[in-house]
Enzyme design. Structure first.
Site, PDB file in Angstrom:
ATOM      1  N   ASP A  24       0.875  -1.162   0.000  1.00  0.00           N
ATOM      2  CA  ASP A  24       0.000   0.000   0.000  1.00  0.00           C
ATOM      3  C   ASP A  24       0.925   1.228   0.000  1.00  0.00           C
ATOM      4  OD1 ASP A  24      -2.332   1.642   0.472  1.00  0.00           O
ATOM      5  OD2 ASP A  24      -1.663   1.783   2.555  1.00  0.00           O
ATOM      6  N   LEU A  25       0.388   2.386  -0.353  1.00  0.00           N
ATOM      7  CA  LEU A  25       1.252   3.575  -0.413  1.00  0.00           C
ATOM      8  C   LEU A  25       1.135   4.451   0.856  1.00  0.00           C
ATOM      9  CD1 LEU A  25       3.045   5.556  -2.155  1.00  0.00           C
ATOM     10  CD2 LEU A  25       0.905   6.626  -2.842  1.00  0.00           C
ATOM     11  N   ASP A  26      -0.064   5.037   1.008  1.00  0.00           N
ATOM     12  CA  ASP A  26      -0.258   6.022   2.084  1.00  0.00           C
ATOM     13  C   ASP A  26      -0.196   5.351   3.457  1.00  0.00           C
ATOM     14  OD1 ASP A  26      -0.985   8.453   0.482  1.00  0.00           O
ATOM     15  OD2 ASP A  26      -2.576   7.139  -0.216  1.00  0.00           O
TER      16      ASP A  26
ATOM     17  N   THR B 258       1.933   9.940   4.163  1.00  0.00           N
ATOM     18  CA  THR B 258       0.925  10.860   3.632  1.00  0.00           C
ATOM     19  C   THR B 258      -0.405  10.738   4.371  1.00  0.00           C
ATOM     20  OG1 THR B 258       0.611   9.181   1.977  1.00  0.00           O
ATOM     21  CG2 THR B 258       1.751  11.175   1.262  1.00  0.00           C
TER      22      THR B 258
ATOM     23  N   LYS C 215      -8.823   5.515   6.170  1.00  0.00           N
ATOM     24  CA  LYS C 215      -7.559   5.026   5.626  1.00  0.00           C
ATOM     25  C   LYS C 215      -7.831   3.905   4.632  1.00  0.00           C
ATOM     26  CE  LYS C 215      -4.458   6.286   9.398  1.00  0.00           C
ATOM     27  NZ  LYS C 215      -3.578   5.779  10.448  1.00  0.00           N
TER      28      LYS C 215
ATOM     29  N   SER D  73      -2.657   0.568  -4.273  1.00  0.00           N
ATOM     30  CA  SER D  73      -3.144   1.720  -3.516  1.00  0.00           C
ATOM     31  C   SER D  73      -4.472   2.224  -4.071  1.00  0.00           C
ATOM     32  CB  SER D  73      -2.108   2.845  -3.609  1.00  0.00           C
ATOM     33  OG  SER D  73      -2.661   4.059  -3.189  1.00  0.00           O
ATOM     34  N   ALA D  74      -5.291   2.783  -3.190  1.00  0.00           N
ATOM     35  CA  ALA D  74      -6.560   3.379  -3.621  1.00  0.00           C
ATOM     36  C   ALA D  74      -6.338   4.782  -4.175  1.00  0.00           C
ATOM     37  CB  ALA D  74      -7.511   3.451  -2.443  1.00  0.00           C
ATOM     38  N   SER D  75      -5.134   5.305  -4.018  1.00  0.00           N
ATOM     39  CA  SER D  75      -4.893   6.701  -4.369  1.00  0.00           C
ATOM     40  C   SER D  75      -4.762   6.926  -5.873  1.00  0.00           C
ATOM     41  CB  SER D  75      -3.609   7.185  -3.687  1.00  0.00           C
ATOM     42  OG  SER D  75      -3.305   8.487  -4.143  1.00  0.00           O
TER      43      SER D  75
ATOM     44  N   LYS E 265     -11.173  -0.758  -1.484  1.00  0.00           N
ATOM     45  CA  LYS E 265     -10.898  -1.627  -0.339  1.00  0.00           C
ATOM     46  C   LYS E 265     -12.016  -1.395   0.686  1.00  0.00           C
ATOM     47  CE  LYS E 265      -5.912  -0.795  -0.919  1.00  0.00           C
ATOM     48  NZ  LYS E 265      -4.717  -0.126  -0.383  1.00  0.00           N
TER      49      LYS E 265
ATOM     50  N   GLU F  56       0.008  -3.314   4.661  1.00  0.00           N
ATOM     51  CA  GLU F  56      -1.123  -2.388   4.778  1.00  0.00           C
ATOM     52  C   GLU F  56      -1.168  -1.689   6.132  1.00  0.00           C
ATOM     53  OE1 GLU F  56      -3.749  -0.817   3.885  1.00  0.00           O
ATOM     54  OE2 GLU F  56      -3.918  -1.459   1.809  1.00  0.00           O
ATOM     55  N   ASP F  57      -1.561  -0.415   6.125  1.00  0.00           N
ATOM     56  CA  ASP F  57      -1.736   0.286   7.407  1.00  0.00           C
ATOM     57  C   ASP F  57      -3.208   0.484   7.739  1.00  0.00           C
ATOM     58  OD1 ASP F  57      -2.195   2.221   5.374  1.00  0.00           O
ATOM     59  OD2 ASP F  57      -2.023   3.779   6.909  1.00  0.00           O
TER      60      ASP F  57
HETATM   61  C1  G6P Z   1      -5.362   5.901   0.209  1.00  0.00           C
HETATM   62  C2  G6P Z   1      -5.521   6.634   1.516  1.00  0.00           C
HETATM   63  C3  G6P Z   1      -6.919   7.222   1.650  1.00  0.00           C
HETATM   64  C4  G6P Z   1      -7.262   8.035   0.426  1.00  0.00           C
HETATM   65  C5  G6P Z   1      -7.199   7.161  -0.820  1.00  0.00           C
HETATM   66  C6  G6P Z   1      -7.481   7.936  -2.095  1.00  0.00           C
HETATM   67  O1  G6P Z   1      -5.958   4.672   0.295  1.00  0.00           O
HETATM   68  O2  G6P Z   1      -5.277   5.786   2.606  1.00  0.00           O
HETATM   69  O3  G6P Z   1      -6.934   8.018   2.809  1.00  0.00           O
HETATM   70  O4  G6P Z   1      -8.555   8.586   0.536  1.00  0.00           O
HETATM   71  O5  G6P Z   1      -5.890   6.610  -0.912  1.00  0.00           O
HETATM   72  O6  G6P Z   1      -6.423   8.809  -2.313  1.00  0.00           O
HETATM   73  P1  G6P Z   1      -6.399   9.992  -3.357  1.00  0.00           P
HETATM   74  O7  G6P Z   1      -4.956  10.424  -3.380  1.00  0.00           O
HETATM   75  O8  G6P Z   1      -6.840   9.415  -4.681  1.00  0.00           O
HETATM   76  O9  G6P Z   1      -7.347  11.026  -2.867  1.00  0.00           O
HETATM   77 MG    MG Z   2      -2.680   3.176   3.595  1.00  0.00          MG
END
Ligand code: G6P
Ligand code: MG
Length: 232
Positions: free
Chosen positions: A9-11, A17, A45, A114-116, A145, A169-170
């Site tokens: 996972d990233l964040d 972040t 998260k 990652s979901a980001s 997720k 994962e966190d």
């Molecule tokens: C990660 C973080 C979430 C965040 C999601 C989407 O999973 O843990 O807190 O909402 O990514 O990130 P983004 O950068 O696309 O807003």
């Molecule tokens: Mg995370």
């Protein structure tokens, strides 16, 4: 030597972040009269941007028009990116680079899950992008997720079976996603939050090379139903 897929996972796992997401959501929530705690933040998260705003609105018992919803999501992202823009390599979490390099040296497959939607620019910013064979992020998935989609796509792109993958994962949602995908889940954070994970470490400084070797060789396996009531 066996080859396993290590999906990060990233964040909150690779870079710190998570605190910027929290700051940006909290600031935005205040503008619409919603306050939420750090405990509630745990539920954000690993959760997509859209789903996060839906949760915040539900906590404050608010509804918004579609246009306003979009506007607030964009505002949050702009605020978040203003923090990201100032990021430096020093914000890579302790021993993450060392762990990545160890796994690369052992010829293991490495992916991001990652979901980001900001994952690639963030990895570029901290000079880690070239360590990843595969990137799966919020732009590639339709289900957030705890749905396992992000990790299953990762395994597929690495050409490995889910049971040969290990997820770092966190977030609670991310640990649940890894478990549903039938992957070994490694929680990075606190025991009381991440108790559904197969293994939990405060951070990568606590993870020994022997442990990583055990994951590669298959000696370390998925733990079964640790939390079942004893009188079952
Ligand atoms: C990660 C973080 C979430 C965040 C999601 C989407 O999973 O843990 O807190 O909402 O990514 O990130 P983004 O950068 O696309 O807003
Ligand atoms: Mg995370």
């Amino acid at each position: 030597m066996s080859k396993k897929g290590f999906i990060f996972d990233l964040d909150g796992v690779i870079v710190d972040t998570a605190k910027y997401h929290f700051l940006a959501w909290q600031r935005l929530a205040k503008t619409i009269g919603v306050d939420f705690s750090e405990v509630q933040n745990e539920q954000l998260k690993g959760v997509s941007r859209v789903r996060s705003l839906e949760k915040i609105l539900a906590w404050g018992d608010k509804t918004l028009s579609k246009t306003e919803f979009e506007r607030l999501m964009n505002l949050k992202n702009e605020d978040y990116l203003s923090h990201v823009n100032d990021m430096e390599d020093s914000e890579i979490l302790p021993d993450v680079t060392k762990t990545l390099d160890f796994l690369i040296e052992k010829n293991q497959a490495i992916a991001l899950g990652s979901a980001s939607k900001n994952a690639t620019p963030i990895l570029e910013k901290v000079h880690l992008l070239d360590k990843f064979e595969v990137i799966v992020d919020g732009n590639d998935v339709s289900k957030a997720k705890p749905d396992p989609e992000v990790f299953l796509i990762g395994a597929n792109l690495l050409k490995l079976k889910p049971e040969d993958c290990i997820v770092f994962e966190d977030s609670v949602a991310g640990v649940q996603a890894a478990n549903t995908a039938n992957m070994i889940s490694i929680g990075i954070g606190e025991n009381d939050v991440l108790h559904e994970a197969d293994y939990i470490f405060k951070d990568f400084t606590e993870m020994s090379q022997e442990f990583l070797e055990g994951l590669i060789s298959g000696d370390k396996t998925k733990q079964v139903k640790k939390n079942l009531p004893i009188n079952n």
